[in-house]
Design an enzyme around this catalytic site. Sequence first.
Site, PDB file in Angstrom:
ATOM      1  N   LYS A   1       1.695  -3.608   7.200  1.00  0.00           N
ATOM      2  CA  LYS A   1       1.889  -3.839   5.757  1.00  0.00           C
ATOM      3  C   LYS A   1       3.373  -3.785   5.395  1.00  0.00           C
ATOM      4  O   LYS A   1       3.809  -4.435   4.444  1.00  0.00           O
ATOM      5  CB  LYS A   1       1.089  -2.818   4.948  1.00  0.00           C
ATOM      6  CG  LYS A   1      -0.408  -3.106   4.926  1.00  0.00           C
ATOM      7  CD  LYS A   1      -0.722  -4.306   4.046  1.00  0.00           C
ATOM      8  CE  LYS A   1      -2.208  -4.588   3.945  1.00  0.00           C
ATOM      9  NZ  LYS A   1      -2.533  -5.693   3.026  1.00  0.00           N
TER      10      LYS A   1
ATOM     11  N   THR B   1       0.803  -1.222   0.000  1.00  0.00           N
ATOM     12  CA  THR B   1       0.000   0.000   0.000  1.00  0.00           C
ATOM     13  C   THR B   1       0.839   1.276   0.000  1.00  0.00           C
ATOM     14  O   THR B   1       1.951   1.292   0.546  1.00  0.00           O
ATOM     15  CB  THR B   1      -0.905   0.031   1.260  1.00  0.00           C
ATOM     16  OG1 THR B   1      -1.419   1.340   1.461  1.00  0.00           O
ATOM     17  CG2 THR B   1      -0.145  -0.350   2.518  1.00  0.00           C
TER      18      THR B   1
ATOM     19  N   GLU C   1       0.256   3.581   1.889  1.00  0.00           N
ATOM     20  CA  GLU C   1       0.363   3.988   3.301  1.00  0.00           C
ATOM     21  C   GLU C   1       1.763   3.751   3.862  1.00  0.00           C
ATOM     22  O   GLU C   1       2.139   4.336   4.873  1.00  0.00           O
ATOM     23  CB  GLU C   1      -0.670   3.231   4.149  1.00  0.00           C
ATOM     24  CG  GLU C   1      -2.095   3.681   3.920  1.00  0.00           C
ATOM     25  CD  GLU C   1      -2.346   5.100   4.412  1.00  0.00           C
ATOM     26  OE1 GLU C   1      -2.146   5.375   5.589  1.00  0.00           O
ATOM     27  OE2 GLU C   1      -2.742   5.945   3.588  1.00  0.00           O
TER      28      GLU C   1
ATOM     29  N   TYR D   1      -1.654   0.002  10.935  1.00  0.00           N
ATOM     30  CA  TYR D   1      -1.949  -0.654   9.658  1.00  0.00           C
ATOM     31  C   TYR D   1      -0.732  -0.628   8.740  1.00  0.00           C
ATOM     32  O   TYR D   1      -0.327  -1.649   8.174  1.00  0.00           O
ATOM     33  CB  TYR D   1      -3.138   0.060   8.982  1.00  0.00           C
ATOM     34  CG  TYR D   1      -3.310  -0.317   7.526  1.00  0.00           C
ATOM     35  CD1 TYR D   1      -3.949  -1.504   7.172  1.00  0.00           C
ATOM     36  CD2 TYR D   1      -2.810   0.499   6.509  1.00  0.00           C
ATOM     37  CE1 TYR D   1      -4.076  -1.870   5.836  1.00  0.00           C
ATOM     38  CE2 TYR D   1      -2.943   0.141   5.181  1.00  0.00           C
ATOM     39  CZ  TYR D   1      -3.576  -1.039   4.849  1.00  0.00           C
ATOM     40  OH  TYR D   1      -3.692  -1.403   3.529  1.00  0.00           O
TER      41      TYR D   1
HETATM   42  N1  GDD Z   1     -12.495   6.981   6.625  1.00  0.00           N
HETATM   43  C1  GDD Z   1     -12.567   8.320   6.718  1.00  0.00           C
HETATM   44  N2  GDD Z   1     -13.719   8.891   7.217  1.00  0.00           N
HETATM   45  N3  GDD Z   1     -11.536   9.061   6.300  1.00  0.00           N
HETATM   46  C2  GDD Z   1     -11.648  10.417   6.376  1.00  0.00           C
HETATM   47  C3  GDD Z   1     -12.794  11.045   6.861  1.00  0.00           C
HETATM   48  C4  GDD Z   1     -13.875  10.241   7.313  1.00  0.00           C
HETATM   49  O1  GDD Z   1     -14.903  10.724   7.754  1.00  0.00           O
HETATM   50  N4  GDD Z   1     -12.612  12.382   6.767  1.00  0.00           N
HETATM   51  C5  GDD Z   1     -11.396  12.574   6.246  1.00  0.00           C
HETATM   52  N5  GDD Z   1     -10.810  11.387   6.023  1.00  0.00           N
HETATM   53  C6  GDD Z   1      -9.454  11.202   5.439  1.00  0.00           C
HETATM   54  C7  GDD Z   1      -8.558  10.250   6.214  1.00  0.00           C
HETATM   55  O2  GDD Z   1      -7.949  10.918   7.323  1.00  0.00           O
HETATM   56  C8  GDD Z   1      -7.579   9.851   5.126  1.00  0.00           C
HETATM   57  O3  GDD Z   1      -6.548  10.810   4.995  1.00  0.00           O
HETATM   58  C9  GDD Z   1      -8.410   9.914   3.825  1.00  0.00           C
HETATM   59  O4  GDD Z   1      -9.612  10.587   4.182  1.00  0.00           O
HETATM   60  C10 GDD Z   1      -8.728   8.555   3.244  1.00  0.00           C
HETATM   61  O5  GDD Z   1      -9.198   7.714   4.278  1.00  0.00           O
HETATM   62  P1  GDD Z   1      -9.825   6.281   3.949  1.00  0.00           P
HETATM   63  O6  GDD Z   1     -10.849   6.388   2.886  1.00  0.00           O
HETATM   64  O7  GDD Z   1     -10.246   5.664   5.246  1.00  0.00           O
HETATM   65  O8  GDD Z   1      -8.630   5.474   3.266  1.00  0.00           O
HETATM   66  P2  GDD Z   1      -7.080   5.377   3.646  1.00  0.00           P
HETATM   67  O9  GDD Z   1      -6.328   6.294   2.741  1.00  0.00           O
HETATM   68  O10 GDD Z   1      -6.879   5.547   5.096  1.00  0.00           O
HETATM   69  O11 GDD Z   1      -6.726   3.876   3.286  1.00  0.00           O
HETATM   70  C11 GDD Z   1      -7.221   3.201   2.132  1.00  0.00           C
HETATM   71  O12 GDD Z   1      -6.279   3.281   1.066  1.00  0.00           O
HETATM   72  C12 GDD Z   1      -4.998   2.673   1.325  1.00  0.00           C
HETATM   73  C13 GDD Z   1      -4.105   2.857   0.087  1.00  0.00           C
HETATM   74  O13 GDD Z   1      -4.556   2.084  -0.987  1.00  0.00           O
HETATM   75  C14 GDD Z   1      -7.462   1.762   2.544  1.00  0.00           C
HETATM   76  O14 GDD Z   1      -8.064   1.062   1.488  1.00  0.00           O
HETATM   77  C15 GDD Z   1      -6.157   1.071   2.907  1.00  0.00           C
HETATM   78  O15 GDD Z   1      -6.401  -0.296   3.192  1.00  0.00           O
HETATM   79  C16 GDD Z   1      -5.201   1.190   1.694  1.00  0.00           C
HETATM   80  O16 GDD Z   1      -3.973   0.594   2.004  1.00  0.00           O
END
Ligand code: GDD
Length: 337
Positions: free
Chosen positions: A154, A126, A128, A150
């Site tokens: 990974k 990822t 991340e 997380y």
């Molecule tokens: N979930 C969430 N909910 N995120 C929020 C919110 C909210 O209300 N508001 C802002 N965010 C911001 C988070 O702080 C983060 O920076 C961004 O939105 C994306 O959050 P997520 O959609 O939860 O995804 P992620 O980036 O943390 O992780 C996803 O992508 C990675 C890269 O492919 C996941 O799918 C991971 O498993 C994956 O590794």
Amino acid sequence: MKALITGISGQDGYFLSQLLLSKGYEVHGIVRRNSSMTQGTMDLLPEHIKSNIIVHYGDITDGNFLSNLLMKEKPEEMYHLAAQSFVGYSFQNALSTYDVNIGGTLNVCNAVKDASQDTRLYFAATSELFGQPRVTPQNETTLFMPRSPYAVSKLSGLWTIRTYREAYRLYMTNGILFNHESEVRGPEFVTRKITRGVAQIKNGSPDPIILGNLSAVKDWGYARDYVEGMWMMLQQDNPDDFVLGTGESHTVREFAEMAFDVIGEKIRWVGSGVNEIGLSQEGNTLVKVSREFFRPLESDNYRADYSKAKKVLKWKPETTFADLVKIMVESDLKSLN
Ligand code: GDD
């Protein structure tokens, strides 16, 4: 050709299983049994597709189960997608995240090594891993500085794959994928949370969407494009690691603007920090911010340099950011109607 997918009941499993079936593969998937007998995104597949998937009930934290399965099936390809994949949750549940993501990945690697050495393995790493990167864009040589349990888990997975690849001469690859989303994305992830909220507001809901960090910068692509890249990584002469992304950055705020745009609503932002709100042209509150959805540490500033995948795999993303948002909002509108 036979392929085995861990995490087949998640978003990527949904698209990957369809891709592999369309290529004539015999597709097997590992599913965790639950008392309500639901199978995640597999339940969204049309019956004629779902009935072609051979399901094995089990858990990747059970090494014996995995070894026995690989000994019996000896798939040519294995896609290890199963994980505790929600970054926010990993801060509250670090140990269970480590158990599944580190222990589970080690079990997968050991099962391949001990029971099916000819199986080509894809591991879902990822973006991340980059944490808060100091260089933009990021590629396979960018320093990994994980900033969540997380991401730490990974990183262990990525290095386990690299170690087993070299030590035992196994075909194992890491896909370092940037955020990839779709109409079957889990509702806890920010993109789907926004598109579902937009569809509900369009359908008359008075409730605003409550989000965390609106300024987080991510590189968002369409999951359907990315599973093609996963498959391509296993068709090379030699195993290697690849970044997949779009090369475009957007904030959460921009994602919300684009999503409201699909329903003809031009959002207007006022205030700042946790007091920022998004208003409709008539002055109704569409978006609010709450501390509840902030993480103890943010990892962002993401933009992918996918030039290696482009050159070696001939892979590139096909779906634009605007199209991705449109696909998701329209799908949520359709399911509400
Ligand atoms: N979930 C969430 N909910 N995120 C929020 C919110 C909210 O209300 N508001 C802002 N965010 C911001 C988070 O702080 C983060 O920076 C961004 O939105 C994306 O959050 P997520 O959609 O939860 O995804 P992620 O980036 O943390 O992780 C996803 O992508 C990675 C890269 O492919 C996941 O799918 C991971 O498993 C994956 O590794």
